[in-house]
Design a protein around this motif. Sequence first.
Motif, mmCIF file in Angstrom:
data_model
loop_
_atom_site.group_PDB
_atom_site.id
_atom_site.type_symbol
_atom_site.label_atom_id
_atom_site.label_comp_id
_atom_site.label_asym_id
_atom_site.label_seq_id
_atom_site.Cartn_x
_atom_site.Cartn_y
_atom_site.Cartn_z
ATOM 1 N N ALA A 1 2.092 -1.033 -15.437
ATOM 2 C CA ALA A 1 2.443 0.477 -14.863
ATOM 3 C C ALA A 1 0.982 0.921 -14.174
ATOM 4 O O ALA A 1 0.058 0.798 -14.888
ATOM 5 C CB ALA A 1 2.991 1.336 -15.751
ATOM 6 N N LEU A 2 1.177 1.408 -12.943
ATOM 7 C CA LEU A 2 -0.089 1.732 -12.278
ATOM 8 C C LEU A 2 0.269 2.943 -11.399
ATOM 9 O O LEU A 2 1.233 3.151 -11.015
ATOM 10 C CB LEU A 2 -0.954 0.621 -11.960
ATOM 11 C CG LEU A 2 -0.108 0.003 -10.489
ATOM 12 C CD1 LEU A 2 -1.158 -0.135 -9.347
ATOM 13 C CD2 LEU A 2 0.463 -1.039 -10.907
ATOM 14 N N THR A 3 -1.111 3.533 -10.921
ATOM 15 C CA THR A 3 -0.887 4.507 -9.710
ATOM 16 C C THR A 3 -1.430 4.003 -8.466
ATOM 17 O O THR A 3 -2.698 3.538 -8.589
ATOM 18 C CB THR A 3 -1.308 5.915 -10.134
ATOM 19 O OG1 THR A 3 -0.554 6.469 -11.311
ATOM 20 C CG2 THR A 3 -1.327 6.862 -8.935
ATOM 21 N N GLY B 1 0.730 -1.076 0.062
ATOM 22 C CA GLY B 1 0.098 -0.030 -0.036
ATOM 23 C C GLY B 1 0.864 1.426 0.097
ATOM 24 O O GLY B 1 2.235 1.190 0.083
ATOM 25 N N VAL B 2 0.353 2.337 0.052
ATOM 26 C CA VAL B 2 1.039 3.695 -0.145
ATOM 27 C C VAL B 2 0.344 4.536 0.971
ATOM 28 O O VAL B 2 -0.735 4.618 1.275
ATOM 29 C CB VAL B 2 1.237 4.019 -1.454
ATOM 30 C CG1 VAL B 2 -0.065 4.715 -1.895
ATOM 31 C CG2 VAL B 2 2.171 5.291 -1.407
ATOM 32 N N GLU B 3 1.245 5.575 1.618
ATOM 33 C CA GLU B 3 0.761 6.476 2.439
ATOM 34 C C GLU B 3 1.611 7.815 1.964
ATOM 35 O O GLU B 3 2.581 7.805 1.396
ATOM 36 C CB GLU B 3 1.228 6.409 3.867
ATOM 37 C CG GLU B 3 0.332 5.437 4.662
ATOM 38 C CD GLU B 3 0.867 5.407 5.962
ATOM 39 O OE1 GLU B 3 0.486 4.469 6.618
ATOM 40 O OE2 GLU B 3 1.803 6.200 6.530
ATOM 41 N N GLY B 4 0.630 8.960 2.034
ATOM 42 C CA GLY B 4 1.281 10.418 1.771
ATOM 43 C C GLY B 4 0.977 10.810 0.443
ATOM 44 O O GLY B 4 1.427 11.972 0.168
ATOM 45 N N GLY B 5 0.294 10.024 -0.229
ATOM 46 C CA GLY B 5 0.247 10.537 -1.603
ATOM 47 C C GLY B 5 -0.070 9.476 -2.641
ATOM 48 O O GLY B 5 0.634 8.264 -2.552
ATOM 49 N N PRO B 6 -0.626 9.601 -3.870
ATOM 50 C CA PRO B 6 -0.393 8.436 -4.843
ATOM 51 C C PRO B 6 0.744 8.405 -5.499
ATOM 52 O O PRO B 6 1.663 9.380 -5.637
ATOM 53 C CB PRO B 6 -1.336 9.091 -5.927
ATOM 54 C CG PRO B 6 -1.464 10.363 -5.540
ATOM 55 C CD PRO B 6 -1.398 10.707 -4.159
ATOM 56 N N LEU B 7 1.444 7.129 -5.792
ATOM 57 C CA LEU B 7 2.497 6.960 -6.132
ATOM 58 C C LEU B 7 2.554 5.867 -7.399
ATOM 59 O O LEU B 7 1.967 4.965 -7.273
ATOM 60 C CB LEU B 7 3.170 5.993 -5.056
ATOM 61 C CG LEU B 7 4.761 6.034 -5.239
ATOM 62 C CD1 LEU B 7 5.593 6.810 -5.159
ATOM 63 C CD2 LEU B 7 5.541 4.788 -3.965
ATOM 64 N N GLY B 8 3.266 6.353 -8.528
ATOM 65 C CA GLY B 8 3.486 5.335 -9.645
ATOM 66 C C GLY B 8 4.362 4.367 -9.452
ATOM 67 O O GLY B 8 5.473 4.184 -8.804
ATOM 68 N N LEU B 9 3.818 3.134 -9.871
ATOM 69 C CA LEU B 9 4.617 1.791 -9.766
ATOM 70 C C LEU B 9 4.502 1.255 -11.014
ATOM 71 O O LEU B 9 3.815 1.482 -12.027
ATOM 72 C CB LEU B 9 3.952 0.834 -8.824
ATOM 73 C CG LEU B 9 3.710 1.092 -7.443
ATOM 74 C CD1 LEU B 9 2.765 0.278 -6.576
ATOM 75 C CD2 LEU B 9 4.741 1.774 -6.656
ATOM 76 N N ALA B 10 5.820 0.513 -11.382
ATOM 77 C CA ALA B 10 6.029 -0.132 -12.286
ATOM 78 C C ALA B 10 6.142 -1.745 -11.854
ATOM 79 O O ALA B 10 7.170 -2.047 -11.337
ATOM 80 C CB ALA B 10 7.034 0.120 -13.252
#
Lengths: 344, 240
Positions: free
Chosen positions: A94-96, A65-74
């Motif tokens: 690739a996704l956000t 998961g992610v905290e602090g804001g949307p993050l791009g991942l590949a």
Amino acid sequence: MSVLIIEAAGPGITLQDGGRHGYLRYGFTAAGPMDPLMHATANRAAGNTLDAAAIEISTGGVTVGVEGGPLGLALASTGFRIALDGEPLPPAVALTLEPGRSLVVRAGDTGSWGYLAVQGRLDLAPVLSSLATHTRSSVGGLDGRGLAAGDRIPVADGRPGERAPHRLVAPWLDRAPDTVRVVLGPQDDYFAPDQVAAFLGGPWTVSPRGDRMACFLDGTPLKHARGHDIVSDGVAMGAIQVPGNGLPIVLMADRQSTGGYPKIATVIGPDLGRLAQVRGGAQIAFRAVSIADAVAARRGEVKVLCSPAAREPVVRTDFAPDFLLGLNLVDGVTDGRPWEHTHW
Amino acid sequence: MSVPRLLDAGEAALVVEFGNTVDPTLNDRVLALDEALAADPPQGLRERVPTYRSLMLHYDPLVLDRARLVDHVLRLTGSAAARTGAATLWTLPCCYDAPHGEDVAELAGRAGLSAEAVVAQHAAATYRVYMYGFAPGFAYLGGLPEDLAVARRASPRPPHPRNAVVVGGGLAAVATVPMPTGWYVVGATPSRLYAPERAESFFVEAGDAIRFEPVDAATFDALVTREASGEPVARRGLAT
């Protein structure tokens, strides 16, 4: 600052960059990715340098998961099962990732390793200028260990990617797993010609007990012509040593820097990932190639990795029967979020 | 002098093999080439790994063509037959007492010596650092007195603590990282041959010499503290 949250992790999930180079002479192995080509492919898709630190995902699987804001991942894999909040995605995508959502990566029918790169930089303290994890010496990554549920990895310069998931176009990752190319030596002269031929032809069954250090092969034991002990010398990644029991062991990313068994052949750099991806129980054979052929294959890798990263929107390309049966009309296709019901 | 054998270890590593025995003269030839390549490296040479009897050269074959590397190596082996740099002698404190010298009694039994004789012989020798291998900072040392040359255990003992001083198979070693081992643990050194956070993570080079200076357990503990504070406890030159 974004923080990548490890919500669940199986065994063998580590952070790996291109490796901790320059210390082999002090007995310190580089570590780095088991499948360098796939690792570089994930980084390339995330807009990072090809040797940036990424999460190496074993068949144990991981949920992030992610905290602090949307993050791009590949994410680069072949055959892994990927889902974003339950929505299936392609194995290379690739996704956000937005706060509150979970990306689940699980092993599928094929492939042993996948790589998850972030659009940004994993902000951890390097050891000897590298984040590569070598668990046997408790160095690198997060405290020198594999990732576990609850781990938090700060991401510097983290940024979102495109809003909708996109499939990564990386056909070079679809490598036939049955034949692995080698350069014979450095100690092929410790084996009679018929044993070198038997080594190449196999077939060898990849043992499920392999790890980042070595790939163990089962089959008809090879016979040594001049004993199985040599005075220790250097060991390259991909070196295939044959100990006293005659069963070859391919030494991989976490190998020791030197060793005392004859090495009949060495897997060429471009085929290290091909071998690493083979699952336990599958059969392989080897094919001897020249140095020139191996170098040409390396040039081919550089060429694809230097080409612009291609991606295409995730669209429904395969209708599973149960999905079709449950569909009244075709209006499901036009709900504006076509990837939501995709079966891969 | 014989021309070394050149063996390919894949398309990105070349083994320059001077022989196949554990021998100081042979190891000197390896280190002479290592030194010459450090002074005059061809572009694309990535790492040099000296071993007892060969030098492994890791290179980028897209930058450095094999034929050019071979030419370079043969030119240097022709001219650089002897090492020019002076080897450093290091004195490392070593505690042979309990709880550090876990296997002294067992080794003494195998060697047919008293525990005191094992310690005295081990501490009297000057060791040659042949090479590193096995684990970060794991230094293989030649020069073990023949009386202490017993075979390694058939099955490994439980993991030893950090910086164990070990012997086995006719060799000595400093074992930096805890691991199960077939070697015998005769003591421990407060000196860290490998400290990743230190500016100079490794300070002993292949070809250097090492002596061990016996210290008692209380001194050992004090030296561990000193070493941890960033003050190295290994000394250049002989013990005074």
